[in-house]
Write an enzyme that holds these catalytic residues in place. Structure first.
Site, PDB file in Angstrom:
ATOM      1  N   GLY A 226      45.791  36.863  45.037  1.00 57.99           N
ATOM      2  CA  GLY A 226      44.960  37.118  46.217  1.00 57.99           C
ATOM      3  C   GLY A 226      43.791  36.154  46.276  1.00 57.99           C
ATOM      4  O   GLY A 226      43.854  35.023  45.778  1.00 57.99           O
TER       5      GLY A 226
ATOM      6  N   THR B  69      35.618  41.389  48.674  1.00 53.24           N
ATOM      7  CA  THR B  69      36.644  42.329  48.240  1.00 53.24           C
ATOM      8  C   THR B  69      37.407  42.790  49.470  1.00 53.24           C
ATOM      9  O   THR B  69      36.908  42.708  50.586  1.00 53.24           O
ATOM     10  CB  THR B  69      36.025  43.533  47.514  1.00 53.24           C
ATOM     11  OG1 THR B  69      37.058  44.476  47.184  1.00 53.24           O
ATOM     12  CG2 THR B  69      34.998  44.243  48.381  1.00 53.24           C
ATOM     13  N   GLY B  70      38.634  43.268  49.252  1.00 52.87           N
ATOM     14  CA  GLY B  70      39.411  43.778  50.376  1.00 52.87           C
ATOM     15  C   GLY B  70      40.813  43.192  50.394  1.00 52.87           C
ATOM     16  O   GLY B  70      41.347  42.785  49.350  1.00 52.87           O
TER      17      GLY B  70
ATOM     18  N   THR C 149      38.398  46.154  43.399  1.00 46.99           N
ATOM     19  CA  THR C 149      37.992  44.909  42.731  1.00 46.99           C
ATOM     20  C   THR C 149      36.496  44.951  42.430  1.00 46.99           C
ATOM     21  O   THR C 149      35.742  45.567  43.173  1.00 46.99           O
ATOM     22  CB  THR C 149      38.267  43.740  43.696  1.00 46.99           C
ATOM     23  OG1 THR C 149      39.640  43.484  43.707  1.00 46.99           O
ATOM     24  CG2 THR C 149      37.518  42.472  43.333  1.00 46.99           C
TER      25      THR C 149
ATOM     26  N   ARG D  12      51.999  37.429  42.477  1.00 51.22           N
ATOM     27  CA  ARG D  12      51.171  37.358  43.693  1.00 51.22           C
ATOM     28  C   ARG D  12      49.711  37.094  43.306  1.00 51.22           C
ATOM     29  O   ARG D  12      49.175  37.674  42.374  1.00 51.22           O
ATOM     30  CB  ARG D  12      51.292  38.673  44.459  1.00 51.22           C
ATOM     31  CG  ARG D  12      50.370  38.787  45.691  1.00 51.22           C
ATOM     32  CD  ARG D  12      49.037  39.440  45.349  1.00 51.22           C
ATOM     33  NE  ARG D  12      48.230  39.721  46.540  1.00 51.22           N
ATOM     34  CZ  ARG D  12      46.965  40.125  46.498  1.00 51.22           C
ATOM     35  NH1 ARG D  12      46.366  40.305  45.340  1.00 51.22           N
ATOM     36  NH2 ARG D  12      46.311  40.362  47.610  1.00 51.22           N
TER      37      ARG D  12
HETATM   38  N1  ASP Z   1      40.897  41.170  47.183  1.00 56.30           N
HETATM   39  C1  ASP Z   1      41.695  41.713  46.105  1.00 56.30           C
HETATM   40  C2  ASP Z   1      43.079  41.137  46.199  1.00 56.30           C
HETATM   41  O1  ASP Z   1      43.611  41.044  47.275  1.00 56.30           O
HETATM   42  C3  ASP Z   1      41.787  43.181  46.135  1.00 56.30           C
HETATM   43  C4  ASP Z   1      40.461  43.876  46.174  1.00 56.30           C
HETATM   44  O2  ASP Z   1      39.465  43.348  46.613  1.00 56.30           O
HETATM   45  O3  ASP Z   1      40.408  45.001  45.730  1.00 56.30           O
HETATM   46  O4  ASP Z   1      43.640  40.820  45.164  1.00 56.30           O
END
Ligand code: ASP
Length: 309
Positions: free
Chosen positions: A210, A230-231, A180, A208
Site C-alpha cells: 500500500g 492512513t486509510g 496503521t 500487496r
Molecule cells: N494505508 C494502509 C494500507 O493501505 C492501511 C492503513 O492505513 O491502515 O496498507
C-alpha cells in the site's frame, strides 16, 4: 544552513476507519503511550526522526493496532508488514515492504536512513533485518485471535473477494480495519520527521503493497512540513497524498493543507483516509473523511498528551 531552536511538537495516529466503540479506548491508549515515549525523547534533545521511531515502536508493540503483533492478516493468514520513515532535515528515507519476522519494522526502516538502497522488499528486506541484528519473532507470533476472526469475516464476505484488490474494485465502506500507526515530530533544533508502520489491509494478497512504505504517498518530511497518512492505501497512492498535503500546507497553512488534501483524495479517486500534518512553525492539523480516526498530540504548555479516537 543553521536551523534555529524550536519548541518541540509530536503528533501520532493509530488509523482512520469506522472504529467500533470497544476499540476506541485501546486506540487512544496506544496513542497516549506513543506520545509519552516520543515526547520524552524530544525533551532529551533527540532528533525528530528518533522521536518518530520511538513513538511508532511503542505502537508496534501494542496488539490493539494494525502494526507489529496484531497486524491484519493476508488472505493466506499471515502477517506482512510495511514501514517507512523520512528525516526532513536530510530528506533521507528508509522503507521496507512485506516484513514477516521483524518485531519493530520502523527500527529497521530507521537503520536504512543514509544507506545505499532506501526501499527494500522480499529477500533484501529480510536480509536488512538480519544484518541489523533487529529483534525478530516467529511469523505465527504476530497473529492474534482478533485478526483471525477479522480475516474469517472478510473471507465470508463475497463482495470483498471480488476481483480488483483487497478492498474489491470499489472504495471500502470505512469499516475495513485501517489502524496503521504513524507519527510526525518537530525537534528542538527545528528538524521535522515522519514515519508509518502497518500490517496493510485485511485480506490483502501476499505481496500487496500500500502507501505506507512509499515516500510522498503514506508519509513525507522536508525542512518545512511533515505528514503521515492512513486509510485506503490504493487511493492514497493514486494521489500521492502526503506530498500533496505538504505542498498545500506550505502555501496555505496546516489546516488548509490537511483538509484540502483529504478533499482531493475523496474527489479525485473516491478515496478514504486521514492524515496528521506538522509545519516547522509548530502549527499542526489532522483531517479525515472516515467516521473515526485515532490520533493524539503533545506540545509545550500541555500537562499531558491529548488523544482522541
Ligand atoms: N494505508 C494502509 C494500507 O493501505 C492501511 C492503513 O492505513 O491502515 O496498507
Amino acid at each position: 544552513m543553521a536551523i534555529p531552536a524550536a519548541r518541540p511538537v509530536l503528533l501520532v495516529h493509530a488509523g482512520a476507519w469506522d472504529m467500533p466503540e470497544a476499540e476506541r479506548g485501546p486506540h487512544r491508549a496506544a496513542c497516549t503511550a506513543a506520545l509519552q515515549a516520543g515526547w520524552a525523547a524530544l525533551l532529551r534533545g533527540a532528533r525528530a526522526v528518533d522521536a518518530v521511531e520511538q513513538a511508532i515502536a511503542v505502537m508496534e508493540g501494542d496488539a490493539a493496532v494494525n502494526a507489529g503483533t496484531g497486524s491484519v492478516l493476508t488472505r493466506e493468514g499471515w502477517v506482512e508488514m510495511d514501514a517507512g520513515i523520512m528525516d526532513g532535515a536530510t530528506q533521507q528515507v528508509g522503507a521496507l515492504m512485506g516484513l514477516r519476522t521483524a518485531c519493530h519494522p520502523i527500527r529497521v526502516a530507521r537503520s536504512l536512513l543514509g544507506a545505499e538502497h532506501v526501499l527494500l522488499g522480499g529477500s533484501a528486506a529480510e536480509q536488512a533485518v538480519r544484518d541489523g541484528g533487529h529483534a525478530t519473532q516467529a511469523p505465527e507470533a504476530f497473529i492474534t485471535a482478533r485478526e483471525r476472526a477479522r480475516l474469517a469475516a472478510w473471507q465470508a464476505d463475497a463482495a470483498r473477494r471480488a476481483p480488483g484488490g483487497c478492498f474489491g474494485p470499489r472504495a471500502p465502506s470505512g469499516a475495513q480495519p485501517a489502524d496503521t500507526v504513524g507519527a510526525v515530530a518537530l525537534d528542538m533544533q527545528g528538524r521535522l520527521a515522519a514515519g508509518l508502520s502497518t500490517g496493510g489491509a485485511c485480506g490483502k494478497p501476499s505481496g500487496r503493497v500500500g502507501d505506507a512504505p512509499i515516500p510522498g504517498c503514506g508519509y513525507w518530511a522536508d525542512e518545512e512540513v511533515a505528514v503521515a497518512c492512513t486509510g485506503w492505501g490504493e487511493s492514497i497512492l493514486r494521489v500521492g497524498l502526503a506530498r500533496h498535503a505538504a505542498d498545500l500546507a506550505r502555501s496555505a497553512g496546516a489546516e488548509a493543507g490537511a483538509r484540502g488534501s483529504v478533499s482531493v483524495l475523496a474527489q479525485r479517486v473516491g478515496g478514504l483516509g486521514g492524515l496528521i500534518l506538522l509545519r516547522r512553525d509548530g502549527t499542526h492539523a489532522c483531517a479525515f473523511n472516515t467516521p473515526r480516526m485515532a490520533r493524539g498530540w503533545m506540545q509545550q504548555g500541555m500537562t499531558g498528551p491529548a488523544a482522541d479516537a
